[in-house]
Design an enzyme around this catalytic site. Structure first.
Site, PDB file in Angstrom:
ATOM      1  N   ASP A 131     -28.079 -59.446  24.548  1.00 61.51           N
ATOM      2  CA  ASP A 131     -27.212 -60.488  24.629  1.00 61.51           C
ATOM      3  C   ASP A 131     -29.911 -61.110  25.356  1.00 61.51           C
ATOM      4  OD1 ASP A 131     -27.707 -63.474  25.434  1.00 61.51           O
ATOM      5  OD2 ASP A 131     -26.162 -62.598  26.963  1.00 61.51           O
ATOM      6  N   GLU A 185     -34.344 -67.023  30.183  1.00 56.91           N
ATOM      7  CA  GLU A 185     -32.773 -67.022  30.988  1.00 56.91           C
ATOM      8  C   GLU A 185     -33.288 -65.193  31.512  1.00 56.91           C
ATOM      9  OE1 GLU A 185     -28.783 -66.358  28.570  1.00 56.91           O
ATOM     10  OE2 GLU A 185     -28.005 -65.688  30.706  1.00 56.91           O
ATOM     11  N   LYS A 234     -19.171 -71.623  18.970  1.00 54.80           N
ATOM     12  CA  LYS A 234     -18.674 -70.381  19.725  1.00 54.80           C
ATOM     13  C   LYS A 234     -17.139 -70.572  20.099  1.00 54.80           C
ATOM     14  CE  LYS A 234     -19.779 -68.016  24.756  1.00 54.80           C
ATOM     15  NZ  LYS A 234     -20.918 -68.503  25.592  1.00 54.80           N
ATOM     16  N   GLU A 254     -27.519 -75.364  30.792  1.00 50.70           N
ATOM     17  CA  GLU A 254     -27.162 -73.589  30.788  1.00 50.70           C
ATOM     18  C   GLU A 254     -28.247 -73.179  30.749  1.00 50.70           C
ATOM     19  OE1 GLU A 254     -22.752 -72.559  29.805  1.00 50.70           O
ATOM     20  OE2 GLU A 254     -23.948 -70.795  29.615  1.00 50.70           O
ATOM     21  N   GLU A 265     -15.982 -64.874  25.225  1.00 50.13           N
ATOM     22  CA  GLU A 265     -16.505 -65.498  27.031  1.00 50.13           C
ATOM     23  C   GLU A 265     -16.196 -67.100  27.193  1.00 50.13           C
ATOM     24  OE1 GLU A 265     -21.259 -66.281  27.237  1.00 50.13           O
ATOM     25  OE2 GLU A 265     -21.535 -63.587  28.165  1.00 50.13           O
TER      26      GLU A 265
END
Ligand code: BDP
Length: 713
Positions: free
Chosen positions: A373, A401, A295, A175, A299
């Site tokens: 983020d 990212e 986590k 990811e 999300e």
């Protein structure tokens, strides 16, 4: 391997990272090193000391032309004595006791000294891990061609848990990974052990990283089954001699998914018993297992809120299971919920700060550097300083990212330092984020820093030949956050490419400029989260519809009057989460640093900036400045041909070309889009977009790397 000087350089593929050990060119420095280091006393009495021994032999034979002959005691000038005083009596002559008493179990002392009438050097520590770290520091001195006549280094880490977080899935996708598939070849583990696992551990040990989370925070419970634990244990066995402990991500609903229970309620006795048994099973496989990273309720991940329990209750469930074995639970503070109507930037604070003091002593809370983020620029997270009774870890993202993914040269140490050096003011002036996270501000013994890994199976590990600098810088800053971005860049350049001063100075400046460049061509003046939807590759300021907090319009709020997110008391009031005086500083339009203006304020297009330009003109200026910086980086790199082998030189050159195109893409797409609100012209002095806005809006990108695993179920 490179030749020392003159002539074309042998092509390199980057595999050796900063551990190339380039030969020292014939001359005074080589003579100095050869005289200072002529034989070595080192008892490879443990796997870690064996690793130190082997590394030293490799490094010195490459750098000095031959390994040092072994010796059993100090018999001549140039004796290098390496080990722990408790088991190596030859170190007694150096009298290092006082200094070693201050360096703990990972620090070390490196000292050149006259002992028994001989000119000797000691690398000493209290444990074999400390010896290994000291040995790597010693080798760095040689790799960066430092003088050694006065060697006197005492060093100990300021942070206890210095960790990489791999967002690697069990199917080997990564990811937000841009350097190929995962290093972990789960299918062939534990029977095939790639030599890369050892080289990965060596690289981490060389910069002091002592923990690795093997799996994605969006966790798959299967990693906690026996089938996968034996695989993780095989990696742990390889990493152990290098002081690198394995951690795993724990999916909160694992008791249901792999345990056959009907609930994962943290207060349910069956759930408690299940995690206790699971911890026992894990420690049977991995006796030095570090702990869990979690986590939860973010999300779409399961978590304690699903059972009306708090994050602290969730974290404590796992902390209690790990406590008998000395493990820790690292609970992530990246929590926000689309169903909460409030500003996303405020939600983690609102949820977690009231729970300060309710976490077990073996729990840490891992907080991203900023409240949204991993943007090119964010203010520091207001949780730093707001939870004095809880050890807070700093989470940084090494993988790019939101920073150009695979192709942009962005050296992130200045971004990391911006957070570390930020003064929260929460316990008076000088309450730096660095002091919150190293535990010194509130007297915590647990402390940690995590970097979301940018490592994959590409031959050069991180994809972009400069991306490994971010792995390196992270390790160095986790060891000692007082180091400077420039100094770290210099070391990395010398070790990775060439110790030539002209090269190092120019390439360092290029690296130092690169972060501000990306801010300017992507998100200047405090803009944020305006990347394309989901994959975040390229600009997408028009992204609208669907989950509001995943759109761009939510963050930039451009309209006919102006642009920016009003987080003042008249808006979302996120400013009130900060301590004074930062709170007042950013709340006031006149004192808010312009670099964060649109983060905290909705500002009229005609607002006059410090430069004398209007906001709109300043935006145009900044976007163009970003493009100009990339062009300057290209010119710098061109001027360095000959200092770097052709293979890596051409690789960087091609990527800089992409970066320049994409900087223009960002500039033109964003300015054209924001212009639909400002209705103002792009001043004639700047390059004008050569395509209409519709062109940029219609661009589609398929199969961008790093999209999260679409899991079954
Ligand atoms: C975001 C990423 C997402 C991660 C998430 C996290 O887009 O893929 O899962 O952070 O940190 O940056 O949990």
């Amino acid at each position: 391997m490179n030749q020392t000087s003159g002539g074309p350089r042998t092509p390199e593929d980057g595999y050796e990272l900063w551990l190339r050990y380039e030969p020292v060119a014939p001359g005074p420095r080589l003579n100095e090193y050869r005289a200072a280091f002529a034989q070595v006393v080192l008892e490879p009495a443990s796997p870690t000391l064996r690793a130190a021994h082997d590394e030293l032999a490799l490094a010195l034979s490459r750098m000095l032309g031959a390994p040092l002959p072994p010796a059993t005691h100090i018999e001549r000038d140039g004796t290098l004595v390496i080990g722990m005083p408790a088991s190596l009596p030859q170190l007694a002559a150096f009298d290092l006791r006082h200094d070693l008493s201050a360096v703990g179990d990972e620090g070390y002392v490196i000292r050149r000294q006259h002992v028994q009438g001989k000119d000797c050097t000691a690398i000493a520590a209290n444990t074999d891990r400390g010896v290994l770290y000291g040995m790597f520091h010693f080798l760095r001195q040689l790799q960066t061609r430092q003088p050694v006549h006065n060697l006197n280094i005492i060093s100990a880490p300021r942070i206890k848990y210095r960790m990489l977080n791999h967002w690697d899935n069990l199917d080997r996708t990564v990811e937000r990974g841009y350097a190929g598939f995962s290093l972990w070849d789960w299918h062939k583990l534990p029977d095939y052990l790639s030599p890369r696992y050892t080289d990965y551990a060596r690289a981490n040990a060389s910069i002091g990283i002592n923990g690795t989370v093997l799996t994605n925070v969006n966790a798959n419970a299967l990693i906690l089954t026996k089938q996968y634990l034996v695989k993780a244990a095989a990696l742990a066995d390889i990493f152990r001699p290098y002081g690198l402990r394995v951690f795993l991500t724990a999916r909160f609903s694992a008791p249901i998914e792999i345990g056959g229970l009907t609930t994962a309620d943290p207060l349910d006795p069956a759930v408690i018993a299940w995690w206790q048994a699971k911890a026992a099973e894990i420690y049977a496989h991995i006796p030095d297992f570090g702990g869990f990273v979690v986590k939860a309720n973010s999300e779409g991940q399961p978590g304690p809120h699903d059972y009306d329990r708090s994050h602290a209750e969730g974290a404590n469930l796992l902390a209690d299971a790990l406590a008998p074995y000395g493990g820790v639970v690292i609970w992530r503070a990246f929590v926000y919920d689309e169903n909460v109507p409030d500003d996303r930037a405020k939600q983690a604070y609102d949820d977690l700060v009231p729970q300060d003091g309710r976490f077990r002593p073996n729990a840490l809370l891992q907080v991203k550097n900023g409240p949204v983020d991993f943007q090119p620029r964010e203010p520091y997270h207001p949780m730093f300083g707001a939870m004095p009774h809880t050890p807070l870890m700093l989470e940084l993202q090494l993988t790019q990212e939101y920073l150009g993914c695979a192709t942009h040269l962005v050296y992130l140490a200045p971004l990391f330092k911006e957070t570390l050096d930020a003064d929260t003011g929460c316990a008076g002036p000088g309450s730096l984020v660095a002091h919150v996270i190293d535990g010194s501000l509130d007297g915590h013994t647990l402390s940690g820093m995590a970097g979301v890994s940018n490592i994959g199976c590409e031959r050069n590990w991180c994809g972009h030949p400069f991306a490994a600098a971010n792995w390196f810088a992270f390790g160095r800053l986790a060891w000692d956050h007082r180091e400077t971005s420039g100094r770290i860049a210099e070391d990395w350049l010398r070790m990775t490419f060439s110790p030539d001063e002209r090269f190092v100075t120019a390439a360092r400046d290029m690296m130092l400029e690169s972060r501000e460049a990306v801010v300017n061509y992507m998100t200047p003046l405090g803009l944020h989260h305006i990347m394309a939807y989901d994959h975040h590759y390229g600009p997408g300021p028009w992204v609208d519809g669907g989950r509001a907090d995943w759109t761009s319009v939510y963050y930039h709020r451009a309209d006919a009057d102006g642009i920016g997110f009003d987080r003042t008391p008249g808006g979302s009031d996120a400013v009130s989460q900060y301590c004074s005086p930062y709170r007042e500083l950013v709340a006031d339009l006149d004192t808010c640093p312009e670099a964060l203006l649109l983060w905290f304020h909705h500002v009229p297009w005609q607002h006059v900036m410090k430069s004398g330009r209007t906001l709109w003109d300043e935006l145009c200026h900044k976007y163009n400045e970003g493009v100009a910086s990339v062009r300057q980086m290209q010119r710098t790199w061109e001027s360095l041909a000959g200092h770097v082998d052709e293979a890596r030189f051409e690789h960087v050159r091609a990527l800089l070309r992409i970066q320049e195109q994409e900087a223009r893409w960002w500039r033109d797409a964003c300015l054209l889009y924001f212009q639909t609100f400002s209705k103002l012209p792009i001043p004639a002095e700047y390059e004008q977009p050569d395509k209409p806005l519709s062109y940029y809006r219609d661009l589609k990108h398929y199969y961008v790397p790093g999209i999260r695993e679409r899991r079954f179920g």
